[in-house]
Design a protein around this motif. Structure first.
Motif, short mmCIF file in Angstrom:
data_model
loop_
_atom_site.label_atom_id
_atom_site.label_comp_id
_atom_site.label_asym_id
_atom_site.label_seq_id
_atom_site.Cartn_x
_atom_site.Cartn_y
_atom_site.Cartn_z
N GLN A 75 -0.48 1.95 -0.87
CA GLN A 75 0.80 1.36 -0.49
C GLN A 75 1.29 0.42 -1.59
OE1 GLN A 75 2.87 1.64 2.47
NE2 GLN A 75 1.69 3.53 2.48
N SER A 116 7.16 5.17 -0.69
CA SER A 116 6.10 4.48 -1.43
C SER A 116 6.02 4.96 -2.86
CB SER A 116 4.75 4.68 -0.73
OG SER A 116 4.71 4.01 0.50
N TRP A 120 6.72 2.61 -6.27
CA TRP A 120 5.74 2.39 -7.34
C TRP A 120 6.34 2.64 -8.73
CZ3 TRP A 120 1.76 -0.48 -7.60
CH2 TRP A 120 0.86 -0.62 -6.55
#
Length: 238
Positions: A75, A116, A120
């Motif tokens: 996560q 997610s 990132w």
């Protein structure tokens, strides 16, 4: 030069758009590099199956597709940036010239797994913006009737990531009925739309990849950069 009627313009940072900059004499000849992201880790993930179908089409159109496997990606903020899956994703984002984002629609929105992955990918890494000026195609799968909630959200994210999102998109309703047991997509109007979307993505990527830096060059950021440079040069040592 700006006219007296535009007194608030910074003449040093003002640019008149130049067609020649958008049509470089030297153009890249390698296959368009396309990164594909999907938003489910189920064993029979329809967003993955649709993504794999898109990758086959991209390859047939002369592109080089690479699919990122989100399994094992932590996560956001749940692991350091040096995590192997984070580094793999960021390297692929840097490598790519265009992307495909494909999500299932869950509770009227994109999946957390796809979000997610995007979270990132940094907006900037030093002086480099990994996604700015790159092309983007968005797709979604639904378990019920056709919906556009996920692709609409993906378009908002694409704009936030400063990407050139193509006009066409794909939304596959009742995805469980659109794939064979072997995972291949059945012939249908949905399949033909995926062909349309991938064809458009390759065209836009070929058209823009050599001038992406010019397309996203901004007056406000040129001014900001100049001001930041001036502050650094004029800063007194303490």
């Amino acid at each position: 030069m700006p006219s007296p009627e535009l007194p608030h313009l910074d003449a040093a940072c003002f640019r008149v758009p130049d067609l020649q900059q958008l049509l470089p004499a030297t153009r890249a000849t390698h296959p368009p590099r396309i990164l594909l992201l999907y938003g489910s880790v189920r064993e029979r993930s329809y967003s993955r199956l649709l993504t794999e179908e898109a990758a086959r089409l991209l390859q047939a159109m002369g592109a080089e597709p690479r699919i990122f496997d989100p399994r094992g990606l932590p996560q956001p903020d749940g692991a350091p940036d040096g995590h192997p899956k984070v580094q793999e994703l960021r390297a692929l984002a840097q490598w790519s010239e265009g992307m495909v984002w494909c999500s299932p629609e869950r509770h009227g929105a994109m999946s957390g797994i796809l979000k997610s992955q995007i979270d990132w990918i940094p907006l900037s890494s030093g002086a480099v913006r990994p996604t700015q000026g790159k092309t983007l195609a968005v797709m979604q799968v639904s378990g019920g009737s056709q919906s556009f909630n996920a692709v609409n959200q993906l378009r908002v994210l694409g704009r936030w990531m400063r990407m050139l999102t193509i006009p066409n998109q794909s939304s596959v309703a009742k995805a469980f009925a659109e794939f064979e047991d072997d995972g291949r997509m059945k012939p249908s109007a949905y399949y033909e739309r995926v062909v349309d979307v991938m064809e458009e993505l390759v065209k836009f990527t070929l058209l823009t990849r050599d001038c992406a830096g010019v397309l996203v060059d901004r007056y406000s950021e040129r001014r900001e950069s100049a001001e930041a440079l001036s502050r650094r040069v004029n800063q007194r040592s303490i």
